[in-house]
Scaffold this motif. Structure first.
Motif, PDB file in Angstrom:
ATOM      1  N   UNK A 284       0.854  -1.187   0.000  1.00 41.70           N
ATOM      2  CA  UNK A 284       0.000   0.000   0.000  1.00 41.70           C
ATOM      3  C   UNK A 284       0.888   1.234   0.000  1.00 41.70           C
ATOM      4  N   UNK A 285       0.462   2.274  -0.706  1.00 44.22           N
ATOM      5  CA  UNK A 285       1.234   3.511  -0.842  1.00 44.22           C
ATOM      6  C   UNK A 285       0.401   4.704  -0.408  1.00 44.22           C
ATOM      7  N   UNK A 286       1.080   5.649   0.228  1.00 43.21           N
ATOM      8  CA  UNK A 286       0.482   6.950   0.491  1.00 43.21           C
ATOM      9  C   UNK A 286       1.126   8.002  -0.397  1.00 43.21           C
ATOM     10  N   UNK A 287       2.429   7.853  -0.677  1.00 43.39           N
ATOM     11  CA  UNK A 287       3.172   8.701  -1.607  1.00 43.39           C
ATOM     12  C   UNK A 287       3.898   7.784  -2.586  1.00 43.39           C
ATOM     13  N   UNK A 288       4.075   8.202  -3.817  1.00 47.03           N
ATOM     14  CA  UNK A 288       3.740   9.504  -4.401  1.00 47.03           C
ATOM     15  C   UNK A 288       2.240   9.737  -4.605  1.00 47.03           C
ATOM     16  N   UNK A 289       1.425   8.674  -4.433  1.00 52.43           N
ATOM     17  CA  UNK A 289      -0.020   8.816  -4.544  1.00 52.43           C
ATOM     18  C   UNK A 289      -0.655   7.649  -3.803  1.00 52.43           C
ATOM     19  N   UNK A 290      -1.839   7.859  -3.239  1.00 50.51           N
ATOM     20  CA  UNK A 290      -2.531   6.742  -2.599  1.00 50.51           C
ATOM     21  C   UNK A 290      -2.776   5.614  -3.610  1.00 50.51           C
ATOM     22  N   UNK A 291      -2.365   4.419  -3.246  1.00 54.58           N
ATOM     23  CA  UNK A 291      -2.471   3.284  -4.165  1.00 54.58           C
ATOM     24  C   UNK A 291      -2.325   1.990  -3.379  1.00 54.58           C
ATOM     25  N   UNK A 292      -2.694   0.898  -4.020  1.00 52.04           N
ATOM     26  CA  UNK A 292      -2.489  -0.425  -3.423  1.00 52.04           C
ATOM     27  C   UNK A 292      -2.128  -1.407  -4.521  1.00 52.04           C
ATOM     28  N   UNK A 293      -1.370  -2.421  -4.141  1.00 53.85           N
ATOM     29  CA  UNK A 293      -0.930  -3.466  -5.062  1.00 53.85           C
ATOM     30  C   UNK A 293      -1.563  -4.778  -4.618  1.00 53.85           C
ATOM     31  N   UNK A 294      -2.211  -5.453  -5.554  1.00 55.91           N
ATOM     32  CA  UNK A 294      -2.948  -6.681  -5.254  1.00 55.91           C
ATOM     33  C   UNK A 294      -2.433  -7.828  -6.107  1.00 55.91           C
ATOM     34  N   UNK A 295      -2.676  -9.045  -5.620  1.00 57.81           N
ATOM     35  CA  UNK A 295      -2.348 -10.214  -6.427  1.00 57.81           C
ATOM     36  C   UNK A 295      -3.183 -10.228  -7.704  1.00 57.81           C
ATOM     37  N   UNK A 296      -2.657 -10.827  -8.745  1.00 54.47           N
ATOM     38  CA  UNK A 296      -3.397 -11.017  -9.986  1.00 54.47           C
ATOM     39  C   UNK A 296      -4.177 -12.314  -9.902  1.00 54.47           C
TER      40      UNK A 296
END
Length: 278
Positions: free
Chosen positions: A89-101
């Protein structure tokens, strides 16, 4: 008319470009109202992943930012065989999340092809009860259970999308998906595990029939407390195909009760589905 620089800033990140540090774009999968979803390569893990990135034009809305950050925290801190796995999960450089495919089809796509047999629906019910119970024991409600948010991969149902997940009690009125949200979600009051039981009942009913029990545009009158009234004349939710066991019919009728106090708990759903799946 939107300016050229602004339009370019809102354009999807090009294929091959870095989306986040260590993640490169393979393709844009979906352009949503809040998030852009990408098929990407995780250069550290050397595998394909899904990245959900908050759109640039929504990054100045504190409520939206907080919601995406919460979803990122949840999906990376919870772990269950029937819940999509969050990798980062990211707050910077932008809010985002990485999930399994996930490589399977959505439950919605499978049901659109043809309804499921009662024994398959019972097996599905057991898997969804398992993950919902896991969430509920941690004091979280999913609040957006529907076939489009379930991927079936080699017989395993995987629940997606924690963007509307919330605590029991009060919530944002109307949060959910028409046709699937419970009457109390329309009010934004009295949210409880029974709210997810309603969504589970709608989902299992659709799997058996190919149709939603209250119609695909069903919503609820949100200007009253009780009794809740339907804005459209509902179909009878207990009309199921011939051959569906009476136990399943009775269970779904209970799950679809307008009063959350009348709905069965997950333990009862599990008992019925276990008996029917054998």
């Amino acid at each position: 008319m939107i300016g050229r620089e602004r339009a370019e800033a809102l354009s999807p990140v090009p294929v091959g470009e870095e989306l986040l540090p260590g993640y490169r774009v393979v393709a844009l999968m979906a352009h949503g109202r809040r998030l852009d979803t990408y098929d990407a390569v995780d250069e550290d893990r050397d595998c394909r992943v899904v990245v959900k990135l908050l759109r640039e034009d929504r990054r100045h809305d504190p409520r939206v930012v907080a919601s995406v950050l919460q979803e990122g925290r949840l999906v990376t801190s919870l772990a269950h065989p029937h819940l999509v796995r969050g990798l980062a999960a990211f707050e910077v450089p932008a809010p985002a999340m990485v999930l399994e495919t996930l490589t399977g089809a959505t439950l919605g796509a499978l049901v659109e092809d043809r309804p499921l047999a009662a024994t398959d629906v019972a097996q599905l019910g057991l898997q969804l009860v398992s993950v919902l119970g896991y969430l509920h024991r941690r004091d979280w409600l999913h609040l957006d259970l529907k076939p489009a948010n379930v991927v079936v991969q080699h017989g395993r149902a995987v629940l997606l999308d924690l963007s509307l997940a919330g605590r029991p009690g009060a919530g944002r009125p109307g949060a959910g998906t028409r046709g699937y949200l419970s009457p109390e979600q329309a009010l934004g009051q009295g949210l409880s595990p029974a709210s997810d039981v309603f969504g589970l009942g709608v989902t299992l009913h659709e799997c058996l029939t190919g149709e939603l029990p209250f119609g695909d545009e069903a919503t609820w009158e949100s200007r009253r407390r009780w009794p809740l009234v339907h804005r459209r004349l509902p179909r009878r939710p207990d009309v199921l195909p011939d051959g569906v066991p009476r136990e399943m019919s009775d269970l779904l009728a209970g799950c679809l009760s307008l009063d959350p106090a009348d709905r069965p708990d997950l333990g009862r759903v599990k008992d019925v589905c276990t008996a029917l799946a054998e």
